[in-house]
Design a protein around this motif. Structure first.
Motif, PDB file in Angstrom:
ATOM      1  N   GLU A 267       1.363  -1.293  -0.088  1.00  0.00           N
ATOM      2  CA  GLU A 267      -0.403  -0.077   0.066  1.00  0.00           C
ATOM      3  C   GLU A 267       0.890   1.391  -0.078  1.00  0.00           C
ATOM      4  O   GLU A 267       1.597   1.636   1.280  1.00  0.00           O
ATOM      5  N   THR A 268       1.149   1.975  -1.206  1.00  0.00           N
ATOM      6  CA  THR A 268       1.597   3.102  -1.305  1.00  0.00           C
ATOM      7  C   THR A 268       0.806   4.208  -1.407  1.00  0.00           C
ATOM      8  O   THR A 268      -0.035   4.822  -1.346  1.00  0.00           O
ATOM      9  N   LYS A 269       1.628   5.404  -1.259  1.00  0.00           N
ATOM     10  CA  LYS A 269       0.674   6.576  -1.800  1.00  0.00           C
ATOM     11  C   LYS A 269       0.788   6.625  -2.858  1.00  0.00           C
ATOM     12  O   LYS A 269      -0.800   7.593  -3.166  1.00  0.00           O
ATOM     13  N   ARG A 270       0.425   5.901  -3.699  1.00  0.00           N
ATOM     14  CA  ARG A 270       0.118   5.971  -4.991  1.00  0.00           C
ATOM     15  C   ARG A 270      -0.775   4.498  -5.320  1.00  0.00           C
ATOM     16  O   ARG A 270      -1.412   4.360  -6.020  1.00  0.00           O
ATOM     17  N   GLY A 283       7.454  -1.749  -2.990  1.00  0.00           N
ATOM     18  CA  GLY A 283       6.485  -0.542  -3.350  1.00  0.00           C
ATOM     19  C   GLY A 283       6.652  -0.360  -4.170  1.00  0.00           C
ATOM     20  O   GLY A 283       6.488   1.362  -4.501  1.00  0.00           O
ATOM     21  N   GLY A 284       7.558  -0.582  -5.674  1.00  0.00           N
ATOM     22  CA  GLY A 284       7.550   0.255  -6.897  1.00  0.00           C
ATOM     23  C   GLY A 284       7.369  -1.195  -7.944  1.00  0.00           C
ATOM     24  O   GLY A 284       6.350  -1.897  -6.998  1.00  0.00           O
ATOM     25  N   ILE A 285       7.118  -1.042  -9.137  1.00  0.00           N
ATOM     26  CA  ILE A 285       7.121  -1.350 -10.440  1.00  0.00           C
ATOM     27  C   ILE A 285       7.877  -1.467 -10.758  1.00  0.00           C
ATOM     28  O   ILE A 285       8.621  -0.445 -11.933  1.00  0.00           O
ATOM     29  N   TRP A 286       8.390  -2.786 -11.745  1.00  0.00           N
ATOM     30  CA  TRP A 286       9.336  -3.126 -13.489  1.00  0.00           C
ATOM     31  C   TRP A 286       8.706  -3.236 -13.952  1.00  0.00           C
ATOM     32  O   TRP A 286       7.263  -3.980 -13.972  1.00  0.00           O
ATOM     33  N   ALA A 287       9.016  -2.894 -15.219  1.00  0.00           N
ATOM     34  CA  ALA A 287       7.929  -3.004 -16.616  1.00  0.00           C
ATOM     35  C   ALA A 287       8.455  -4.585 -16.619  1.00  0.00           C
ATOM     36  O   ALA A 287       7.707  -5.247 -17.063  1.00  0.00           O
ATOM     37  N   ASN A 288       9.562  -5.630 -16.033  1.00  0.00           N
ATOM     38  CA  ASN A 288       9.431  -7.098 -16.537  1.00  0.00           C
ATOM     39  C   ASN A 288       8.813  -7.643 -15.178  1.00  0.00           C
ATOM     40  O   ASN A 288       7.755  -8.124 -15.688  1.00  0.00           O
ATOM     41  N   ASP A 289       9.273  -7.328 -13.994  1.00  0.00           N
ATOM     42  CA  ASP A 289       8.417  -8.066 -12.602  1.00  0.00           C
ATOM     43  C   ASP A 289       6.866  -7.730 -13.224  1.00  0.00           C
ATOM     44  O   ASP A 289       6.139  -9.124 -12.396  1.00  0.00           O
ATOM     45  N   GLN A 290       6.595  -6.690 -12.632  1.00  0.00           N
ATOM     46  CA  GLN A 290       5.508  -5.658 -12.936  1.00  0.00           C
ATOM     47  C   GLN A 290       4.052  -6.193 -14.356  1.00  0.00           C
ATOM     48  O   GLN A 290       3.107  -7.321 -13.949  1.00  0.00           O
ATOM     49  N   ALA A 309      -3.213  -3.856  -7.737  1.00  0.00           N
ATOM     50  CA  ALA A 309      -2.062  -3.284  -8.766  1.00  0.00           C
ATOM     51  C   ALA A 309      -1.112  -3.373 -10.109  1.00  0.00           C
ATOM     52  O   ALA A 309      -0.529  -2.610 -10.174  1.00  0.00           O
ATOM     53  N   ALA A 310      -1.880  -4.217 -10.464  1.00  0.00           N
ATOM     54  CA  ALA A 310      -1.401  -5.033 -12.066  1.00  0.00           C
ATOM     55  C   ALA A 310      -2.019  -3.478 -12.700  1.00  0.00           C
ATOM     56  O   ALA A 310      -1.043  -2.407 -13.416  1.00  0.00           O
ATOM     57  N   LEU A 311      -3.094  -2.974 -12.248  1.00  0.00           N
ATOM     58  CA  LEU A 311      -3.379  -2.055 -13.118  1.00  0.00           C
ATOM     59  C   LEU A 311      -3.198  -0.495 -13.018  1.00  0.00           C
ATOM     60  O   LEU A 311      -2.442   0.085 -13.889  1.00  0.00           O
ATOM     61  N   ASN A 312      -2.446  -0.551 -11.347  1.00  0.00           N
ATOM     62  CA  ASN A 312      -1.865   0.832 -10.705  1.00  0.00           C
ATOM     63  C   ASN A 312      -0.426   1.083 -11.719  1.00  0.00           C
ATOM     64  O   ASN A 312       0.243   1.596 -12.216  1.00  0.00           O
ATOM     65  N   ALA A 313       0.148  -0.275 -12.065  1.00  0.00           N
ATOM     66  CA  ALA A 313       1.715  -0.573 -12.724  1.00  0.00           C
ATOM     67  C   ALA A 313       1.073   0.146 -14.300  1.00  0.00           C
ATOM     68  O   ALA A 313       2.088   0.475 -14.818  1.00  0.00           O
ATOM     69  N   TYR A 314       0.987  -0.722 -14.693  1.00  0.00           N
ATOM     70  CA  TYR A 314       0.209   0.130 -16.418  1.00  0.00           C
ATOM     71  C   TYR A 314      -0.354   1.910 -16.651  1.00  0.00           C
ATOM     72  O   TYR A 314       0.093   2.079 -17.222  1.00  0.00           O
ATOM     73  N   ARG A 315      -1.158   1.739 -15.208  1.00  0.00           N
ATOM     74  CA  ARG A 315      -0.943   2.935 -15.405  1.00  0.00           C
ATOM     75  C   ARG A 315      -0.764   4.034 -14.758  1.00  0.00           C
ATOM     76  O   ARG A 315      -0.186   5.265 -15.765  1.00  0.00           O
ATOM     77  N   VAL A 316       0.824   3.384 -13.769  1.00  0.00           N
ATOM     78  CA  VAL A 316       2.071   4.168 -13.641  1.00  0.00           C
ATOM     79  C   VAL A 316       3.068   4.369 -15.311  1.00  0.00           C
ATOM     80  O   VAL A 316       3.535   5.580 -15.790  1.00  0.00           O
ATOM     81  N   TYR A 317       2.497   3.789 -15.806  1.00  0.00           N
ATOM     82  CA  TYR A 317       4.028   3.614 -17.467  1.00  0.00           C
ATOM     83  C   TYR A 317       3.660   4.043 -17.999  1.00  0.00           C
ATOM     84  O   TYR A 317       3.818   4.798 -19.064  1.00  0.00           O
ATOM     85  N   ALA A 318       2.017   4.036 -18.242  1.00  0.00           N
ATOM     86  CA  ALA A 318       0.747   4.825 -19.239  1.00  0.00           C
ATOM     87  C   ALA A 318       1.366   6.203 -19.138  1.00  0.00           C
ATOM     88  O   ALA A 318       1.370   7.563 -20.202  1.00  0.00           O
ATOM     89  N   SER A 319       1.739   6.816 -18.108  1.00  0.00           N
ATOM     90  CA  SER A 319       1.873   8.223 -17.427  1.00  0.00           C
ATOM     91  C   SER A 319       2.849   9.071 -18.161  1.00  0.00           C
ATOM     92  O   SER A 319       3.617   9.983 -18.206  1.00  0.00           O
ATOM     93  N   ALA A 320       4.162   7.603 -18.379  1.00  0.00           N
ATOM     94  CA  ALA A 320       5.446   8.480 -18.087  1.00  0.00           C
ATOM     95  C   ALA A 320       5.081   8.463 -19.684  1.00  0.00           C
ATOM     96  O   ALA A 320       6.840   8.423 -20.541  1.00  0.00           O
ATOM     97  N   MET A 321       4.370   7.851 -20.884  1.00  0.00           N
ATOM     98  CA  MET A 321       4.341   8.158 -22.507  1.00  0.00           C
ATOM     99  C   MET A 321       4.494   9.703 -23.055  1.00  0.00           C
ATOM    100  O   MET A 321       3.882   9.612 -23.070  1.00  0.00           O
ATOM    101  N   GLU A 335       7.229   3.438  -4.134  1.00  0.00           N
ATOM    102  CA  GLU A 335       6.431   4.263  -4.438  1.00  0.00           C
ATOM    103  C   GLU A 335       6.137   4.375  -5.550  1.00  0.00           C
ATOM    104  O   GLU A 335       4.852   5.622  -5.664  1.00  0.00           O
ATOM    105  N   GLY A 336       6.922   4.302  -6.959  1.00  0.00           N
ATOM    106  CA  GLY A 336       6.386   4.850  -7.800  1.00  0.00           C
ATOM    107  C   GLY A 336       7.080   6.429  -7.981  1.00  0.00           C
ATOM    108  O   GLY A 336       6.803   7.172  -9.437  1.00  0.00           O
ATOM    109  N   ASP A 337       7.967   6.793  -6.798  1.00  0.00           N
ATOM    110  CA  ASP A 337       7.828   8.130  -7.507  1.00  0.00           C
ATOM    111  C   ASP A 337       9.151   8.074  -7.276  1.00  0.00           C
ATOM    112  O   ASP A 337      10.369  10.084  -7.586  1.00  0.00           O
ATOM    113  N   ILE A 338      10.703   7.428  -8.373  1.00  0.00           N
ATOM    114  CA  ILE A 338      11.859   7.737  -8.458  1.00  0.00           C
ATOM    115  C   ILE A 338      11.630   6.587 -10.005  1.00  0.00           C
ATOM    116  O   ILE A 338      12.242   5.760 -10.253  1.00  0.00           O
ATOM    117  N   PRO A 339      11.612   7.652 -11.027  1.00  0.00           N
ATOM    118  CA  PRO A 339      11.731   7.278 -12.187  1.00  0.00           C
ATOM    119  C   PRO A 339      12.847   6.638 -12.526  1.00  0.00           C
ATOM    120  O   PRO A 339      14.051   7.575 -12.193  1.00  0.00           O
TER     121      PRO A 339
END
Length: 488
Positions: A267-270, A283-290, A309-321, A335-339
């Motif tokens: 449970e992260t702040k994102r 507390g983070g996500i990886w393109a391979n693992d997640q 959690a899976a949907l959140n991972a795809y949403r975070v990646y989408a925001s970086a495109m 917590e997803g705040d360090i690319p």
């Protein structure tokens, strides 16, 4: 799903080796058991990790040649961060056997007897032989929702007469300083009141290791309610996706792998993030693992937190495109705040496209698929831009980030892109995008041909795939085309 199956296979291989040594056995319908008395190959040690939303614990345990237990816990609080820019800056503490309940039986100091049995089914239990008229069982598990791990110590009177148990008070506190201010770390004994037990009666106490921000209150939940909640989660996961093969060890290994994958959600702040764990990755996500591995698997399990959690991972990646198709971060740490961009382009866009398209297909929600579609398109456009003159997808490395050579184009990135194109074509058709579906299907056909031309080779005497141009040794990942349905 393939990654969890591979994990189960690897676990099964370990279990099979242990079974040949009369060690781990299938136990009932849920777990595995190690009966110490029948083990003729001591000493032996092992470890297991268990996680809740705010904490993770790695338990290292072993039995020496005389049947004595070694016992250590590494506790990680992923969201109690130490430094803002430290990608491994979690609050971590180690606890050995010195952190244990101290008790007396009829006024005399006592210790648990030798270990007779260790059981694991999502909680780890160690049964001790009767010593000083008392048989002790310790059961360790993480709180599902709070920042604490719990060892429940159960004491059973094995004598024919009444005994009195007394427990020494235990409350140790430490103050640590971190990104969110002061943290209070505590070790406390719950329910440790003096008690008189008749023959065969039992009582339990709870050894709790917890941490919190200094402006927050300690959890007030009871040991038994925490254990009940943990067992409820395990029950839900066990009743979902089942692997049924003639090999009972493989089936049980899959069950345990499924639990481990599904519980490692934090449970992260994102929002909820699934993470690998292992003492380093939380507390983070990886393109391979997640994005590539766990995301497409979770819809088949159906556990709501894991799907979220899976949907959140795809949403975070989408925001970086971006509109220039520069690159995707390999991970979003802490917590997803360090690319974080590790080792150049690892084929991350192919990983995300593959995982997101399969996740959307498995979820079967048009609304969700419509949300994820722009990110899938972005990733496939990025991959198309990376095609080399031979028509395969170039990348600087793969997810091993240079640990093994990969050349300028590797089999992993191209086969992931192929799998993504096939899945995206089906998804586009389901969304009424017939023209786009045809475009992706034709790209997949072309890429399949080019994979055969570029990677197909004789390696060490086998007609198979080379992992990259110039590769002359067999590599395990040359099975990837078969995983993606390239079986000619």
């Amino acid at each position: 799903m393939s990654v969890l199956a591979v994990l189960a296979l690897l676990t099964s291989a370990t279990l099979q080796q242990d079974i040949n040594l009369d060690r781990w056995k299938i136990d009932g319908t849920r777990g595995i058991v190690w009966n110490i008395k029948s083990d003729r190959n001591l000493p032996h040690s092992d470890h297991v990790e268990m996680s809740g939303r705010k904490v993770s614990v790695i338990v290292r345990y072993g039995i020496d040649a005389d049947g004595n237990l070694s016992w250590a816990r590494k506790v990680v609080w992923p969201m109690l961060r130490i430094k803002p820019d430290d990608v491994r800056g979690y609050l971590i503490r180690d606890y050995g056997t010195e952190v244990s309940p101290q008790y007396t039986v009829n006024g005399e100091a006592a210790n648990p007897g030798k270990v007779v049995r260790i059981h694991f089914d999502g909680v780890l239990s160690v049964e001790h032989a009767a010593g000083s008229k008392v048989a002790v069982t310790r059961t360790i598990f993480p709180s599902p929702t709070n920042e604490q791990i719990i060892e429940r110590w159960s004491f059973r009177n094995t004598s024919r007469s009444q005994i009195k148990l007394d427990f020494a008070p235990l409350l140790k506190q430490e103050v640590a300083h971190g990104m969110y201010g002061e943290y209070i770390i505590e070790t406390v004994l719950r329910d440790g009141q003096p008690v008189t037990l008749n023959a065969k009666q039992s009582v339990s106490v709870g050894l709790v290791i917890r941490a919190r921000k200094s402006n927050e209150n300690a959890p007030s939940t009871s040991v038994l309610s925490e254990e009940r909640d943990r067992n409820h989660f395990l029950s839900v996961v066990r009743k979902s996706l089942k692997l049924e093969t003639p090999n009972s060890e493989l089936n049980r290994a899959f069950d345990l792998a499924k639990v481990r994958a599904t519980e490692s959600v934090f449970e992260t702040k994102r929002g909820l993030f699934h993470s690998p764990g292992g003492g380093r990755y939380y507390g983070g996500i990886w393109a391979n693992d997640q994005a590539e591995y766990s995301g497409p698997f979770f819809p088949f399990v159906g556990e709501p937190g894991a799907n979220e959690a899976a949907l959140n991972a795809y949403r975070v990646y989408a925001s970086a495109m971006d509109t220039k198709f520069t690159y995707l971060p390999s991970s979003f740490e802490m917590e997803g705040d360090i690319p974080y961009h590790a080792g150049g382009d690892r084929g991350d866009a192919a990983m995300v496209a593959y995982g997101a398209s399969r996740f959307a297909l498995a979820r079967g929600s048009k609304k969700l698929a419509t949300e994820l579609w722009p990110a899938i398109e972005w990733c496939l456009t990025y991959c198309e831009n990376k095609k080399n003159e031979q028509g395969v997808i170039a990348s600087d490395t793969d997810e091993l980030e240079g640990r093994f050579p990969t050349g300028k184009a590797n089999l992993s990135t191209s086969t992931l892109c192929y799998g993504a194109l096939k899945s995206a074509s089906r998804l586009a058709l389901a969304l009424g995008k017939t023209e786009v579906s045809n475009v992706y299907e034709n790209r997949a056909i072309d890429l399949r041909v080019n994979i055969e031309k570029y990677f197909g080779a004789k390696v060490e005497g086998f007609d198979t795939y080379r992992y990259y141009a110039g590769n002359e040794v067999l590599r395990s990942w040359i099975c990837l085309p078969l995983v993606m349905g390239i079986d000619n």
